[in-house]
Design a protein around this motif. Structure first.
Motif, PDB file in Angstrom:
ATOM      1  N   VAL A   1       0.917  -1.214   0.120  1.00 58.72           N
ATOM      2  CA  VAL A   1       0.040   0.170  -0.135  1.00 58.72           C
ATOM      3  C   VAL A   1       0.789   1.104  -0.198  1.00 58.72           C
ATOM      4  O   VAL A   1       1.888   1.224   0.729  1.00 58.72           O
ATOM      5  CB  VAL A   1      -0.831   0.190   1.161  1.00 58.72           C
ATOM      6  CG1 VAL A   1      -1.813   1.422   1.126  1.00 58.72           C
ATOM      7  CG2 VAL A   1      -1.909  -1.019   1.253  1.00 58.72           C
ATOM      8  N   ILE A   2       0.577   2.279  -0.750  1.00 57.22           N
ATOM      9  CA  ILE A   2       1.242   3.665  -0.827  1.00 57.22           C
ATOM     10  C   ILE A   2       0.462   4.552  -0.486  1.00 57.22           C
ATOM     11  O   ILE A   2      -0.801   4.771  -1.036  1.00 57.22           O
ATOM     12  CB  ILE A   2       2.070   3.869  -2.434  1.00 57.22           C
ATOM     13  CG1 ILE A   2       2.822   2.536  -2.574  1.00 57.22           C
ATOM     14  CG2 ILE A   2       2.415   5.177  -2.239  1.00 57.22           C
ATOM     15  CD1 ILE A   2       3.407   2.688  -3.960  1.00 57.22           C
ATOM     16  N   ILE A   3       0.497   5.254   0.428  1.00 53.19           N
ATOM     17  CA  ILE A   3      -0.225   6.369   0.892  1.00 53.19           C
ATOM     18  C   ILE A   3       0.664   7.907   0.761  1.00 53.19           C
ATOM     19  O   ILE A   3       1.587   8.187   1.425  1.00 53.19           O
ATOM     20  CB  ILE A   3      -0.705   6.424   2.272  1.00 53.19           C
ATOM     21  CG1 ILE A   3      -1.096   4.879   2.633  1.00 53.19           C
ATOM     22  CG2 ILE A   3      -1.589   7.213   2.769  1.00 53.19           C
ATOM     23  CD1 ILE A   3      -1.458   4.695   3.971  1.00 53.19           C
ATOM     24  N   PRO A   4       0.219   8.682  -0.299  1.00 50.25           N
ATOM     25  CA  PRO A   4       0.773   9.703  -0.233  1.00 50.25           C
ATOM     26  C   PRO A   4       0.064  10.912   0.470  1.00 50.25           C
ATOM     27  O   PRO A   4      -1.253  10.797   0.525  1.00 50.25           O
ATOM     28  CB  PRO A   4       0.443  10.290  -1.944  1.00 50.25           C
ATOM     29  CG  PRO A   4      -0.497   9.403  -2.336  1.00 50.25           C
ATOM     30  CD  PRO A   4      -0.574   8.255  -1.309  1.00 50.25           C
TER      31      PRO A   4
ATOM     32  N   ARG B   1       8.846   3.724  -6.980  1.00 54.00           N
ATOM     33  CA  ARG B   1      10.304   3.363  -6.845  1.00 54.00           C
ATOM     34  C   ARG B   1      10.659   2.627  -5.934  1.00 54.00           C
ATOM     35  O   ARG B   1      11.451   1.662  -5.947  1.00 54.00           O
ATOM     36  CB  ARG B   1      11.180   4.813  -7.206  1.00 54.00           C
ATOM     37  CG  ARG B   1      10.847   5.440  -8.652  1.00 54.00           C
ATOM     38  CD  ARG B   1      12.192   6.562  -8.563  1.00 54.00           C
ATOM     39  NE  ARG B   1      12.058   7.472  -7.931  1.00 54.00           N
ATOM     40  CZ  ARG B   1      11.293   8.344  -8.273  1.00 54.00           C
ATOM     41  NH1 ARG B   1      10.708   8.679  -9.551  1.00 54.00           N
ATOM     42  NH2 ARG B   1      11.250   9.465  -7.623  1.00 54.00           N
ATOM     43  N   GLU B   2      10.102   3.087  -4.540  1.00 52.10           N
ATOM     44  CA  GLU B   2      10.551   2.456  -3.425  1.00 52.10           C
ATOM     45  C   GLU B   2       9.855   0.865  -3.366  1.00 52.10           C
ATOM     46  O   GLU B   2      10.579  -0.058  -3.025  1.00 52.10           O
ATOM     47  CB  GLU B   2       9.671   3.262  -2.321  1.00 52.10           C
ATOM     48  CG  GLU B   2      10.265   2.443  -1.048  1.00 52.10           C
ATOM     49  CD  GLU B   2      11.453   2.374  -0.603  1.00 52.10           C
ATOM     50  OE1 GLU B   2      11.724   1.476   0.433  1.00 52.10           O
ATOM     51  OE2 GLU B   2      12.266   3.210  -0.990  1.00 52.10           O
ATOM     52  N   ALA B   3       8.567   0.918  -3.890  1.00 50.32           N
ATOM     53  CA  ALA B   3       8.037  -0.401  -3.803  1.00 50.32           C
ATOM     54  C   ALA B   3       8.551  -1.330  -4.845  1.00 50.32           C
ATOM     55  O   ALA B   3       8.802  -2.837  -4.549  1.00 50.32           O
ATOM     56  CB  ALA B   3       6.509  -0.215  -4.191  1.00 50.32           C
ATOM     57  N   THR B   4       9.093  -0.932  -6.096  1.00 46.55           N
ATOM     58  CA  THR B   4       9.729  -2.018  -6.996  1.00 46.55           C
ATOM     59  C   THR B   4      10.995  -2.041  -6.458  1.00 46.55           C
ATOM     60  O   THR B   4      11.619  -3.485  -6.731  1.00 46.55           O
ATOM     61  CB  THR B   4       9.837  -0.921  -8.500  1.00 46.55           C
ATOM     62  OG1 THR B   4       8.431  -0.534  -8.857  1.00 46.55           O
ATOM     63  CG2 THR B   4      10.345  -1.723  -9.238  1.00 46.55           C
ATOM     64  N   ALA B   5      11.717  -1.276  -5.908  1.00 51.30           N
ATOM     65  CA  ALA B   5      13.117  -1.736  -5.408  1.00 51.30           C
ATOM     66  C   ALA B   5      12.928  -2.579  -4.141  1.00 51.30           C
ATOM     67  O   ALA B   5      13.803  -3.499  -4.066  1.00 51.30           O
ATOM     68  CB  ALA B   5      13.785  -0.420  -4.861  1.00 51.30           C
ATOM     69  N   ARG B   6      11.763  -2.629  -3.503  1.00 52.45           N
ATOM     70  CA  ARG B   6      11.643  -3.548  -2.543  1.00 52.45           C
ATOM     71  C   ARG B   6      11.014  -5.137  -3.006  1.00 52.45           C
ATOM     72  O   ARG B   6      11.051  -5.833  -2.241  1.00 52.45           O
ATOM     73  CB  ARG B   6      10.834  -3.136  -1.466  1.00 52.45           C
ATOM     74  CG  ARG B   6      11.385  -2.058  -0.747  1.00 52.45           C
ATOM     75  CD  ARG B   6      10.663  -1.465   0.309  1.00 52.45           C
ATOM     76  NE  ARG B   6      10.258  -2.190   1.323  1.00 52.45           N
ATOM     77  CZ  ARG B   6       9.296  -2.039   2.288  1.00 52.45           C
ATOM     78  NH1 ARG B   6       8.763  -0.732   2.395  1.00 52.45           N
ATOM     79  NH2 ARG B   6       8.630  -2.926   3.322  1.00 52.45           N
TER      80      ARG B   6
END
Length: 391
Positions: free
Chosen positions: A14-17, A82-87
């Motif tokens: 989950v990404i929360i801006p 980018r952070e999610a893909t890197a992880r």
């Protein structure tokens, strides 16, 4: 599967801006954490100036990215991607931090992917129901129209921030926007790449007492309008021609004629009208604008764009001298004038100056030729298609 393992099957997060939503952020985080572990939650603090940083201190197990200054929701989402893909995550659900979305709807996105496979899912808020602000409903209809124009896909909600993104499929797409308009750019370009874009029903809460919107009507609406203008131009001059040429190359004219013209679901009248439109545009004097014109008119008139585009190529290079000559002859006959110098068939360099000298005759002749040819071929196509259907 327990409630905190909802993303395991699709390897999601989950990404929360968030930007200055300290009042509602804790409720959103608590709701999200009922469905996934803290290790699968990424919050992008987009330069908040309220107590957002202090709120996130209380959720030390989640991944919190603090941007030094506010750069826009699009930039925050791209940072989260980018952070999610890197992880190593393959999917990401995005949810707004203003409290309008219900985190309990997250499993709906996961089940949709499990059932139907990879897609970009957009929460459908049912914007026509009672209680939805008028400006929000209008903005959504505006966005839906342009998305359909640019992609041919009809959606009932294209502005919801509650979405599921297939991160792997989006990696190679280049994005340029950083504000609210990014959410338009990403779904249009995803559709152009062949990624399925669908709606999924969700609930929504509009609470004026709590909700803080950072959408600036004039400035952000202008940005979105500029983006849509650019996307329409790219669609007309590159995406649609590319797709049509790929179809021709893969199928060949005979297969295209049999499958797309004779066996499509359109009525004979609609197919014949598409043929007539394509022929008319192809023979019209608007050289250099045929593709733009035929696709625009096909969309506006709701005709078959592929058929119209195919027949707009009636003015193939080997036929151009004959078409120009016929137009000049028709124009001079109707106006009762004489062209004087002879038309030199083999010297292509003389075409433009010759037409410029007799522009009135050429324009009139081309319009007449285009209209008559469109009527003849359109009528012939209608009878042929009707006979084919009966047979």
């Amino acid at each position: 599967m327990t409630s905190n393992e909802v993303f395991v099957s699709i390897n999601g997060c989950v990404i929360i801006p968030t930007y200055n939503n300290a009042k509602t952020l804790p409720r959103v985080l608590d709701g999200v954490l009922r469905h996934t572990s803290a290790q699968r939650v990424i919050v992008v603090n987009d330069g908040s100036t309220d107590t957002t940083t202090e709120v996130l201190v209380g959720y030390c197990e989640i991944t919190a990215i603090h941007l030094p200054r506010n750069k826009g929701k699009g930039n925050a989402l791209r940072t989260g991607f980018r952070e999610a893909t890197a992880r190593g995550f393959e999917y990401a659900v995005t949810i707004d931090s203003d409290g309008q979305h219900f985190p309990d709807d997250i499993p709906l996105f996961v089940r949709a992917i499990e059932a139907d496979g990879p897609a970009l899912l957009i929460g459908d808020r049912n914007m026509e129901r009672e209680g939805i602000p008028g400006k929000s409903s209008f903005g959504n209809r505006f966005s839906n129209f342009w998305f359909r124009f640019e992609t041919g896909i009809s959606l009932s909600d294209t502005q919801s921030g509650f979405r599921l993104y297939p991160l792997t499929e989006l990696q190679d797409i280049r994005f340029y926007t950083t504000k609210f308009e990014f959410e338009v750019e990403v779904i249009v370009k995803a559709a152009w790449r062949g990624i399925a874009v669908r709606n999924i029903p969700i609930r929504v809460l509009y609470d004026p007492a709590e909700r803080v919107s950072h959408f600036r009507p004039f400035r952000d609406f202008t940005r979105i309008s500029i983006l849509n203008t650019w996307l329409v131009l790219v669609m007309l001059f590159y995406i649609r021609p590319r797709d049509y040429f790929r179809t021709f190359r893969e199928k060949g004219f005979r297969r295209f004629f049999l499958e797309d013209l004779l066996h499509s679901d359109d009525t004979p009248l609609k197919k014949a009208s598409s043929v007539a439109l394509g022929v008319w545009v192809g023979l019209s004097p608007f050289w250099g604008f045929h593709t733009l014109l035929v696709l625009f008119l096909a969309v506006v008139l709701r005709l078959n764009k592929l058929i119209a585009f195919a027949f707009s190529n009636v003015s193939l290079p080997p036929l151009i001298p004959f078409i120009i000559y016929a137009c000049l002859q028709i124009g001079t006959a109707l106006l009762g004038t004489h062209t004087g110098d002879a038309f030199h068939w083999q010297d292509i360099g003389t075409y433009r100056p010759f037409i410029q000298q007799h522009l009135q005759e050429y324009v009139l002749g081309s319009l007449v030729l285009a209209t008559v040819s469109a009527a003849v071929l359109g009528t012939g196509s209608y009878f042929l298609l009707t006979w084919k259907n009966r047979k």
